[in-house]
Write a protein that holds these residues in place. Structure first.
Motif, PDB file in Angstrom:
ATOM      1  N   PRO A 263       2.113 -26.084 -34.767  1.00 23.34           N
ATOM      2  CA  PRO A 263       1.438 -24.964 -35.425  1.00 23.34           C
ATOM      3  C   PRO A 263       0.475 -24.227 -34.500  1.00 23.34           C
ATOM      4  N   VAL A 264       0.495 -22.904 -34.595  1.00 22.68           N
ATOM      5  CA  VAL A 264      -0.451 -22.036 -33.892  1.00 22.68           C
ATOM      6  C   VAL A 264      -1.046 -21.089 -34.936  1.00 22.68           C
ATOM      7  N   ARG A 265      -2.345 -21.052 -35.014  1.00 20.96           N
ATOM      8  CA  ARG A 265      -3.000 -20.312 -36.086  1.00 20.96           C
ATOM      9  C   ARG A 265      -2.761 -18.808 -35.986  1.00 20.96           C
ATOM     10  N   VAL A 266      -2.832 -18.159 -37.148  1.00 21.37           N
ATOM     11  CA  VAL A 266      -2.711 -16.710 -37.278  1.00 21.37           C
ATOM     12  C   VAL A 266      -4.019 -16.170 -37.843  1.00 21.37           C
ATOM     13  N   ASP A 267      -4.496 -15.041 -37.292  1.00 16.84           N
ATOM     14  CA  ASP A 267      -5.650 -14.366 -37.872  1.00 16.84           C
ATOM     15  C   ASP A 267      -5.275 -12.928 -38.178  1.00 16.84           C
ATOM     16  N   ASP A 268      -6.244 -12.044 -38.332  1.00 16.79           N
ATOM     17  CA  ASP A 268      -5.926 -10.679 -38.745  1.00 16.79           C
ATOM     18  C   ASP A 268      -5.280  -9.844 -37.651  1.00 16.79           C
ATOM     19  N   GLU A 269      -5.102 -10.394 -36.449  1.00 17.58           N
ATOM     20  CA  GLU A 269      -4.345  -9.730 -35.388  1.00 17.58           C
ATOM     21  C   GLU A 269      -3.014 -10.426 -35.118  1.00 17.58           C
ATOM     22  N   GLY A 270      -2.648 -11.347 -35.974  1.00 15.03           N
ATOM     23  CA  GLY A 270      -1.391 -12.055 -35.803  1.00 15.03           C
ATOM     24  C   GLY A 270      -1.566 -13.368 -35.064  1.00 15.03           C
ATOM     25  N   LEU A 271      -0.503 -13.815 -34.424  1.00 16.84           N
ATOM     26  CA  LEU A 271      -0.515 -15.099 -33.710  1.00 16.84           C
ATOM     27  C   LEU A 271      -1.617 -15.112 -32.645  1.00 16.84           C
ATOM     28  N   ARG A 272      -2.340 -16.214 -32.576  1.00 19.13           N
ATOM     29  CA  ARG A 272      -3.401 -16.354 -31.577  1.00 19.13           C
ATOM     30  C   ARG A 272      -2.762 -16.845 -30.275  1.00 19.13           C
ATOM     31  N   VAL A 273      -2.447 -15.906 -29.406  1.00 14.44           N
ATOM     32  CA  VAL A 273      -1.701 -16.215 -28.197  1.00 14.44           C
ATOM     33  C   VAL A 273      -2.483 -17.159 -27.291  1.00 14.44           C
ATOM     34  N   ALA A 274      -3.799 -17.036 -27.277  1.00 17.99           N
ATOM     35  CA  ALA A 274      -4.611 -17.949 -26.464  1.00 17.99           C
ATOM     36  C   ALA A 274      -4.416 -19.395 -26.905  1.00 17.99           C
ATOM     37  N   ASP A 275      -4.256 -19.619 -28.214  1.00 19.91           N
ATOM     38  CA  ASP A 275      -3.988 -20.978 -28.706  1.00 19.91           C
ATOM     39  C   ASP A 275      -2.594 -21.434 -28.296  1.00 19.91           C
ATOM     40  N   LEU A 276      -1.625 -20.522 -28.311  1.00 20.49           N
ATOM     41  CA  LEU A 276      -0.270 -20.853 -27.875  1.00 20.49           C
ATOM     42  C   LEU A 276      -0.276 -21.300 -26.418  1.00 20.49           C
ATOM     43  N   GLU A 277      -1.052 -20.637 -25.590  1.00 21.90           N
ATOM     44  CA  GLU A 277      -1.094 -20.961 -24.165  1.00 21.90           C
ATOM     45  C   GLU A 277      -1.626 -22.359 -23.903  1.00 21.90           C
ATOM     46  N   ARG A 278      -2.355 -22.902 -24.863  1.00 23.40           N
ATOM     47  CA  ARG A 278      -2.897 -24.260 -24.681  1.00 23.40           C
ATOM     48  C   ARG A 278      -1.919 -25.353 -25.102  1.00 23.40           C
ATOM     49  N   THR A 279      -0.753 -24.959 -25.612  1.00 23.19           N
ATOM     50  CA  THR A 279       0.267 -25.952 -25.964  1.00 23.19           C
ATOM     51  C   THR A 279       1.210 -26.147 -24.784  1.00 23.19           C
ATOM     52  N   ASP A 280       2.113 -27.121 -24.925  1.00 24.13           N
ATOM     53  CA  ASP A 280       3.156 -27.338 -23.914  1.00 24.13           C
ATOM     54  C   ASP A 280       4.460 -26.655 -24.281  1.00 24.13           C
ATOM     55  N   CYS A 281       4.442 -25.848 -25.331  1.00 30.94           N
ATOM     56  CA  CYS A 281       5.664 -25.203 -25.799  1.00 30.94           C
ATOM     57  C   CYS A 281       6.095 -24.105 -24.831  1.00 30.94           C
ATOM     58  N   ARG A 282       7.425 -23.909 -24.771  1.00 27.87           N
ATOM     59  CA  ARG A 282       7.991 -22.794 -24.017  1.00 27.87           C
ATOM     60  C   ARG A 282       8.881 -21.928 -24.911  1.00 27.87           C
ATOM     61  N   ALA A 283       8.720 -22.094 -26.215  1.00 24.45           N
ATOM     62  CA  ALA A 283       9.418 -21.258 -27.182  1.00 24.45           C
ATOM     63  C   ALA A 283       8.521 -21.108 -28.403  1.00 24.45           C
ATOM     64  N   VAL A 284       8.591 -19.942 -29.044  1.00 18.07           N
ATOM     65  CA  VAL A 284       7.751 -19.678 -30.208  1.00 18.07           C
ATOM     66  C   VAL A 284       8.513 -18.786 -31.170  1.00 18.07           C
ATOM     67  N   VAL A 285       8.328 -19.015 -32.467  1.00 19.71           N
ATOM     68  CA  VAL A 285       8.919 -18.182 -33.513  1.00 19.71           C
ATOM     69  C   VAL A 285       7.803 -17.339 -34.120  1.00 19.71           C
TER      70      VAL A 285
ATOM     71  N   ARG B 156       1.446  -7.702 -25.883  1.00 17.43           N
ATOM     72  CA  ARG B 156       1.547  -7.746 -24.423  1.00 17.43           C
ATOM     73  C   ARG B 156       1.243  -9.142 -23.894  1.00 17.43           C
ATOM     74  N   ALA B 157       0.220  -9.787 -24.484  1.00 19.27           N
ATOM     75  CA  ALA B 157      -0.138 -11.131 -24.034  1.00 19.27           C
ATOM     76  C   ALA B 157       0.989 -12.123 -24.304  1.00 19.27           C
ATOM     77  N   LEU B 158       1.667 -11.970 -25.426  1.00 23.56           N
ATOM     78  CA  LEU B 158       2.754 -12.882 -25.770  1.00 23.56           C
ATOM     79  C   LEU B 158       3.918 -12.727 -24.789  1.00 23.56           C
ATOM     80  N   VAL B 159       4.231 -11.493 -24.438  1.00 27.89           N
ATOM     81  CA  VAL B 159       5.306 -11.264 -23.469  1.00 27.89           C
ATOM     82  C   VAL B 159       4.922 -11.829 -22.105  1.00 27.89           C
ATOM     83  N   ARG B 160       3.663 -11.643 -21.684  1.00 26.87           N
ATOM     84  CA  ARG B 160       3.223 -12.201 -20.399  1.00 26.87           C
ATOM     85  C   ARG B 160       3.347 -13.724 -20.408  1.00 26.87           C
ATOM     86  N   TRP B 161       3.021 -14.342 -21.536  1.00 28.42           N
ATOM     87  CA  TRP B 161       3.143 -15.806 -21.651  1.00 28.42           C
ATOM     88  C   TRP B 161       4.594 -16.230 -21.460  1.00 28.42           C
ATOM     89  N   ALA B 162       5.522 -15.546 -22.137  1.00 22.30           N
ATOM     90  CA  ALA B 162       6.941 -15.912 -22.044  1.00 22.30           C
ATOM     91  C   ALA B 162       7.441 -15.750 -20.619  1.00 22.30           C
TER      92      ALA B 162
END
Length: 463
Positions: free
Chosen positions: A216-238, A257-263
């Motif tokens: 799980p990666v939390r969502v706020d009023d701007e959508g997925l919290r990409v900074a939280d995603l970056e702290r996981t070991d995942c390399r795929a996200v829905v 833009r941040a999500l694309v840079r992460w991928a």
């Protein structure tokens, strides 16, 4: 044993007319336990006399049930109920009748009564006439070329996508598309996939069933919290970036833009579930995330929210070598999706019928949403709608301290079907809320439902 048979013989007398009627009555009696395993049945001659039917009628019924395994006949010992038959202790109970909801406000259901039946029948007829004899054979696993051509043009025009026909795969709804992606990720070494929290529980079940662990990666009023995603070991996200499910927020431009840079940095995959982007009422929807990085975004679309779930039509847009693996997996899995439905949908796209239907239903859903929210604002002013003006559902934020699960349970007892926001959270919901679907309910019924909800809230359950 004889008492059991005598009782059942009385039941047979008025119903056993002809071999099929006798056969059905005997089969049901064995299944229900009225004739327990081991009981000896009368001879064909005796039963024919007792029921007043021809002996051949009884013989035919006995032979059929013996062939099915319900009866066993042995020379010298007569015909008996087979030991393997269902007995009263193991009989399958009749299914419980479905719940009849007075107000069915589940989310994700479009206006089924608005399905364009006449246009669909016409499109299917024209689409069928356009098919060659060769195309009536086993389909291409990737989908009918004519549909992929039309769909690529539609997605470029409406969702600003950079997808060619050869990037598309036609699937049995977006659920199959996600299954194919999850299995591909699993086979290439992934063990987990990031998901929005909260998100659709059925999606989590699907991911787990096919071998990955949802993170799980939390969502706020701007959508997925990409900074939280970056702290996981995942390399795929829905993600549901255009209209987050269920909160209804949009992934902000900065986070897109941040999500694309992460991928790109982790050589990962973004699975963009674009389940209802056609339904936005205040402005055009953002273009699909896929256009920002086609090689790192797998795009999922569906006709379930625009036409009807019964069609089971979905599509996957994916560039690069993973697509070939997906197509081969689908070929081995189901030999391709139905061609006739694909031909009909291709014609609906080509003729403009799909666009006309969407213009009509956007007005309809906007009217229904407005009717619901206006009535709730009058009756329950402390309940605040969350998210953008889009989709087929709305989340209502409840006052702090309200137990949304208890509230949903209470409303269910009044015949009102809806879901608590906490049921969508893997960790904890951001606030107490109710997820209310309005797509398949008329405006007058929605007003009445809002009144019924307000009338059932004395007092509101505490948290």
């Amino acid at each position: 044993m004889e008492e059991n048979w005598s009782t059942f013989r009385e039941l047979l007398l008025p119903t056993a007319v002809g071999p099929r009627g006798l056969e059905r009555a005997l089969r049901e009696a064995i299944r229900s336990g009225h004739l327990p395993a081991g009981i000896r049945l009368p001879s064909t001659r005796d039963l024919a006399v007792q029921l007043g039917v021809a002996r051949g009628t009884v013989t035919a019924a006995y032979d059929q049930l013996a062939a099915e395994g319900y009866l066993a006949a042995r020379r010298g010992s007569g015909t008996r109920v087979a030991l393997a038959s269902v007995t009263s202790s193991s009989a399958v109970a009749a299914p419980a009748p479905p719940v009849r909801w007075h107000y069915d406000l589940r989310s994700g259901m479009p206006a089924l009564g608005a399905f364009p039946r006449t246009a669909w029948i016409s499109a299917c007829r024209i689409g069928l006439e356009s098919l060659s004899d060769h195309e009536l054979g086993y389909p291409e696993a990737a989908g009918l070329p004519a549909l992929r051509d039309e769909l690529a043009g539609y997605l470029a025009r409406v969702r600003a996508m950079a997808a060619q026909p050869d990037d598309l795969v036609i699937t049995h709804g977006s659920a199959e598309a996600l299954v194919l992606l999850v299995r591909s990720l699993r086979d290439s070494g992934h063990t987990e996939v990031a998901v929005e929290d909260p998100s659709y529980p059925g999606q989590l079940e699907l991911i787990i069933e096919h071998g990955l662990r949802p993170v799980p990666v939390r969502v706020d009023d701007e959508g997925l919290r990409v900074a939280d995603l970056e702290r996981t070991d995942c390399r795929a996200v829905v993600v549901t970036s255009a209209h987050q499910y269920p909160l209804g927020v949009v992934l902000s431009p900065q986070r897109r833009r941040a999500l694309v840079r992460w991928a790109q940095a982790v050589d990962g995959l973004i699975v963009e579930d674009d389940y209802d982007a056609e339904h936005r009422y205040d402005r055009p929807a953002f273009g699909a995330l896929q256009a920002l990085s086609p090689e790192h975004v797998a795009y999922l679309g569906t006709a379930s929210k625009t036409l009807a779930p019964a069609l089971r039509l979905g599509w996957l847009a994916l560039a690069g070598p993973r697509r070939a693996q997906i197509v081969e997996s689908k070929r081995l899995y189901d030999r391709g999706s139905g061609v006739l439905e694909q031909a009909g949908f291709a014609e609906l796209l080509r003729s403009g019928g799909y666009d006309r239907h969407l213009r009509k239903t956007r007005r309809l859903y906007r009217q229904r949403r407005d009717a619901l929210l206006a009535e709730l604002a009058t009756r329950l002013p402390d309940w605040q709608p969350v998210g953008i003006a889009a989709g087929l559902h709305v989340v209502l934020r409840l006052p702090d301290g309200v137990n949304d699960r208890e509230l949903a349970k209470r409303l269910a007892g009044k015949g009102i079907r809806l879901a608590p926001l906490s049921a969508y959270a893997m960790t904890t919901a951001p606030y107490p809320g109710l997820v209310i679907g309005y797509g398949n309910v008329g405006a007058d019924r929605l007003r009445a439902a809002a009144a019924a909800i307000a009338g059932a809230l004395n007092p509101v359950p505490p948290g």
